[in-house]
Design an enzyme around this catalytic site. Structure first.
Site, PDB file in Angstrom:
ATOM      1  N   HIS B  42       0.832  -1.211   0.000  1.00 15.83           N
ATOM      2  CA  HIS B  42       0.000   0.000   0.000  1.00 15.83           C
ATOM      3  C   HIS B  42       0.863   1.255   0.000  1.00 15.83           C
ATOM      4  CE1 HIS B  42      -3.588  -2.373   0.568  1.00 15.83           C
ATOM      5  NE2 HIS B  42      -4.292  -1.267   0.454  1.00 15.83           N
ATOM      6  N   LYS B 107     -10.426  -7.581   7.299  1.00 21.58           N
ATOM      7  CA  LYS B 107     -11.128  -7.922   8.540  1.00 21.58           C
ATOM      8  C   LYS B 107     -11.112  -6.744   9.500  1.00 21.58           C
ATOM      9  CE  LYS B 107      -7.311 -10.107  11.107  1.00 21.58           C
ATOM     10  NZ  LYS B 107      -7.131  -9.443  12.387  1.00 21.58           N
TER      11      LYS B 107
END
Lengths: 281, 184
Positions: B42, B107
């Protein structure tokens, strides 16, 4: 004197590391199956069904229970007449590295925390904890791999020494409720209370070694554990944070002697994949 | 209604419209191509966007999976492969969603800012069961490293997943399973 060879130590660590990674201990699995039977929330039950099915797949296929195969905690408890190998850390590291290759574990350890963060490729160094016990001739070895997500949910607070039990309960519950949704619930909560800032944190982690479902061995503290567990499970966070009555499987507390000015409080959270294997050597 | 009856099956990319119409709390089984990316990938992708560098895959209409696999044992397409904690990707997520990412699988809850960014960009947030990694890995049919090989498990992998179980966490109507505990 009983001498332990480096080769025996390495081999024991290798075996325990592999088994801990692919097969959850019976006490944790039983607690998860009980939770699945009791859970009534639609999505909480959905999550627990996958969590339990995952244990079966991992065991059958010899796959790691979780892709985060963790950072390896190795606890060595040795009797007064037991002589450890001169280079115990190296023997333990060779065992962890061999298990990493053999069981196709993920390499998740970097050698430097900030400036380089280069992956060691072998999950070493292991975190080795030594403790001398009173038992003649005994050597007990426990391997507990712990994932980074639940490790991020750890906490240390220095409370006032005059804080009442209610405040300890409140601080633990507040912390767990804030962190549990991202720590793969149902979690097991280890609490260290007392000691100093360093030993308190280690006690919290060691508390995760106590079998889930066994009573608190410290007189008077069992009711605090129950109080914390009930408050955590009333939150409705549930398995995988998807809702329900099973946010935590257990709270285990270890009290330590402390300084008159101190009341350290530490929390170590394990995800539902509480992996550990122990053996006598 | 039991879980099997309400489970939606989504084939990517054909099923993207249907995916966008589903309500928070709906379990679904996804089949199609997704790309893994976690912390370091990222960081690199967002830097590349800022500096005009190349990206490892087309962001428009893609699905990103926050995961770092274990090595595939011989004879298996993948090892264990469950989701990692999404909130660590919060600082980077809005920049990627603005480029048209269709969905993200991870999650746990996200920051309010990221939550808003999903709505503004028309992207959905899906969650898999953390720790169900051997089960989830068994639903991966192929796995191929496509960028940042020096990152090892944190590299970007192209996965083809089949009947991969996830739950709609943030839908496009503002529904959020973490806010209301889902549809009890």
């Amino acid at each position: 004197m009983r001498r332990i060879s480096a080769a025996d130590l390495e081999e024991a660590v290798r075996q325990l590391t592999v088994e801990a990674s692919v097969d959850l201990p019976a006490d944790v699995e039983a607690a998860l199956r009980d939770a699945l039977r009791a859970e009534e929330h639609r999505l909480g039950k959905y999550a627990l069904e996958q969590i339990v099915e995952n244990l079966e797949v991992a065991r059958r296929e010899r796959l790691p229970v979780c892709q985060d195969t963790g950072y390896f905690n190795v606890f060595l408890e040795f009797g007064p007449d037991v002589l450890l190998p001169e280079k115990a850390q190296e023997a333990v590291d060779r065992g962890v590295a061999a298990a990493t290759r053999e069981a196709f574990l993920r390499a998740s350890v970097v050698s430097d925390p900030l400036l380089r963060r280069r992956n060691t490729g072998t999950n070493i160094p292991a975190q080795l904890h030594l403790e001398q016990t009173g038992e003649e001739g005994a050597l007990r070895l426990t391997v507990m791999p712990k994932g980074g997500g639940s490790e991020n949910a750890g906490m240390l607070r220095m409370l006032l020494p005059t804080a009442p039990p209610g405040e300890v309960v409140e601080q633990v519950v507040e912390h767990v409720l804030a962190k549990a949704p991202s720590a793969c619930p149902p979690v097991v909560v280890g609490v260290g209370l007392g000691g100093s800032a360093d030993t308190c944190v280690l006690a919290a982690k060691r508390a995760l070694l106590r079998p889930v479902g066994t009573p608190c061995p410290y007189p008077g503290y069992g009711s605090l554990e129950s109080e914390m567990l009930e408050a955590i499970n009333r939150s409705g966070i549930g398995a995988a944070g998807m809702g329900g009555a099973h946010t935590a499987l257990a709270v285990h507390l270890i009290p330590l002697p402390t300084h008159i000015a101190n009341l350290p409080l530490a929390v170590a959270i394990s995800c539902h994949a509480l992996r550990r294997r122990a053996a006598g050597l | 209604m039991n879980e099997k009856e309400r489970t939606a099956r989504i084939d990517l990319p054909r099923g993207l419209e249907e995916l966008r119409s589903l309500e928070a709390g709906t379990p679904l089984l996804i089949t199609g191509t997704v790309f893994t990316a976690r912390d370091q990938a990222h960081l690199r992708m967002v830097r590349a966007l800022e500096e005009g560098g190349g990206l490892p895959f087309e962001l428009r209409d893609c699905v990103i999976y926050y995961a770092g696999p274990t090595p595939a044992p011989p004879g298996k397409p993948a090892g264990s492969l469950g989701p990692t904690t999404s909130s660590r990707m919060d600082p980077f997520t809005p920049a990627l969603l603005k480029r048209g990412v269709a969905a993200v699988i991870g999650k746990g809850p996200r920051s309010l800012e990221v939550r808003r960014s999903f709505l503004q960009c028309g992207a959905v947030y899906l969650v898999a069961v953390g720790g169900a990694a051997a089960l989830l890995g068994s639903r991966v049919r192929s796995m191929e490293m496509v960028a940042y090989p020096d990152l090892g498990a944190e590299a970007v992998y192209r996965l083809f997943i089949e009947d991969f179980p996830v739950v709609m966490a943030y839908d496009l109507r503002g529904g959020d399973i973490y806010a209301d505990g889902g549809d009890v």
